[in-house]
Design an enzyme around this catalytic site. Structure first.
Site, short mmCIF file in Angstrom:
data_model
loop_
_atom_site.label_atom_id
_atom_site.label_comp_id
_atom_site.label_asym_id
_atom_site.label_seq_id
_atom_site.Cartn_x
_atom_site.Cartn_y
_atom_site.Cartn_z
N GLY A 1 2.15 3.83 0.25
CA GLY A 1 2.67 4.63 -0.85
C GLY A 1 3.06 3.77 -2.05
O GLY A 1 2.79 4.13 -3.20
N ASP A 2 3.67 2.63 -1.79
CA ASP A 2 4.04 1.71 -2.87
C ASP A 2 2.80 1.18 -3.57
O ASP A 2 2.78 0.99 -4.79
CB ASP A 2 4.85 0.54 -2.31
CG ASP A 2 5.98 1.00 -1.41
OD1 ASP A 2 6.52 2.10 -1.66
OD2 ASP A 2 6.31 0.27 -0.45
#
Length: 316
Positions: free
Chosen positions: A256-257
């Protein structure tokens, strides 16, 4: 300049064992340490994609020094606030025989009021920020209102006469509180968005309706990640759904990052929202191909870009 803010960074101590056995010694086959934390991961992926950034946040003790040293060794700029507590160490265990992954996250050091004030003053004085990204959990001693204040102060900063763009990737009460400050971009996953709007979301139409509600609260772009189903982007005039190809997933930590970093990569290169979304999915998928808590590299990122399927849901 791009600034990334991580209030509760960590050393991710990652270990591989052949098989986890109860009540027996488990021999470690391999061990690696990484500098971790949501926005720190964003800085690391941006570096891999050729974009410079400066990592901000709190660090303390020997673990904090190790974390900063690892970032400096990777060529990532840092300007951390040093605190009296010790930066946390997380434990991630990979069971080789099954592919199972166990993660144990520490709570982090208590942040004292004067340490928080030092960070706020630093954000107020940021020099020429084009994008400020904020992400991760809160360390002990801080309330969700802190994220709202950080967003508010970051949005006052200017780059070439324009207000800085603020990208927020937090969840729960921190996200709910911060929406009031109207960050420019948020990236909840489907479960976090469900919690934010107070109802379960499953289908794309349900996700779109919920994201539009957040748009109307002043958030310019809502990115909703849905794992292998891809990412939905909703803004006032454009809506897209980008879907990754099927890949062999080695790791999901930091995916996600990495998507945040891919989107920012597109923003700094003047790309359209649709192109930024494609880059976000490509970067997130690239990270799933890596072992341990390693992150997306340029080779995999560029190879995956043409494999992303983009569906245009609305343009006006």
């Amino acid at each position: 300049m791009i600034y990334t803010i991580t209030l509760n960074p960590a050393i991710d101590r990652t270990m591989w064992v052949e098989r986890i056995r109860d009540d027996e010694p488990n021999r470690i086959v391999r061990e690696e340490n990484y500098a971790g934390g949501k926005s720190i991961d964003v800085s690391k992926v941006l570096k891999n994609l050729g974009v410079e950034s400066t990592a901000l946040g709190f660090i303390g003790g020997f673990a904090g020094m190790e974390l900063e040293g690892r970032l400096l060794n990777e060529g990532i700029g840092t300007d951390f606030i040093r605190v009296s507590g010790e930066t946390r160490t997380n434990i991630i265990i990979h069971e080789i025989s099954t592919g199972r992954q166990l993660s144990f996250y520490a709570k982090g050091p208590d942040i004292r009021p004067h340490e928080l004030v030092m960070l706020i003053e630093q954000i107020e004085g940021l020099r020429d920020p084009e994008i400020v990204t904020i992400g991760g959990s809160l360390p002990p001693g801080l309330s969700p209102a802190v994220y709202r204040r950080i967003v508010t102060e970051a949005k006052k900063c200017e780059h070439n006469g324009c207000k800085a763009k603020v990208f927020l990737d937090v969840d729960g009460l921190s996200l709910r509180s911060s929406i009031e400050a109207a960050p420019d971009v948020i990236k909840p996953n489907i479960y976090e968005l469900s919690e934010l709007v107070g109802r379960e979301l499953r289908e794309i139409d349900e996700v779109l309706a919920a994201a539009r509600e957040i748009n109307r609260k002043g958030v310019e772009v809502v990115l909703v990640s849905m794992g292998p189903r891809g990412i939905v982007l909703v803004s006032a005039h454009e809506e897209y759904h980008a879907i990754p190809p099927q890949v062999k997933v080695e790791n999901t930590v930091g995916a996600g990052d990495s998507s945040v970093a891919g989107f920012i990569y597109g923003m700094v290169n003047g790309k359209s929202l649709a192109e930024c979304l494609i880059y976000a999915v490509a970067a997130g998928t690239a990270t799933t191909l890596t072992e341990g808590t390693a992150l997306a590299n340029m080779e995999d990122f560029e190879r995956l870009i043409p494999q992303i399927t983009l569906r245009t849901l609305k343009t006006s």
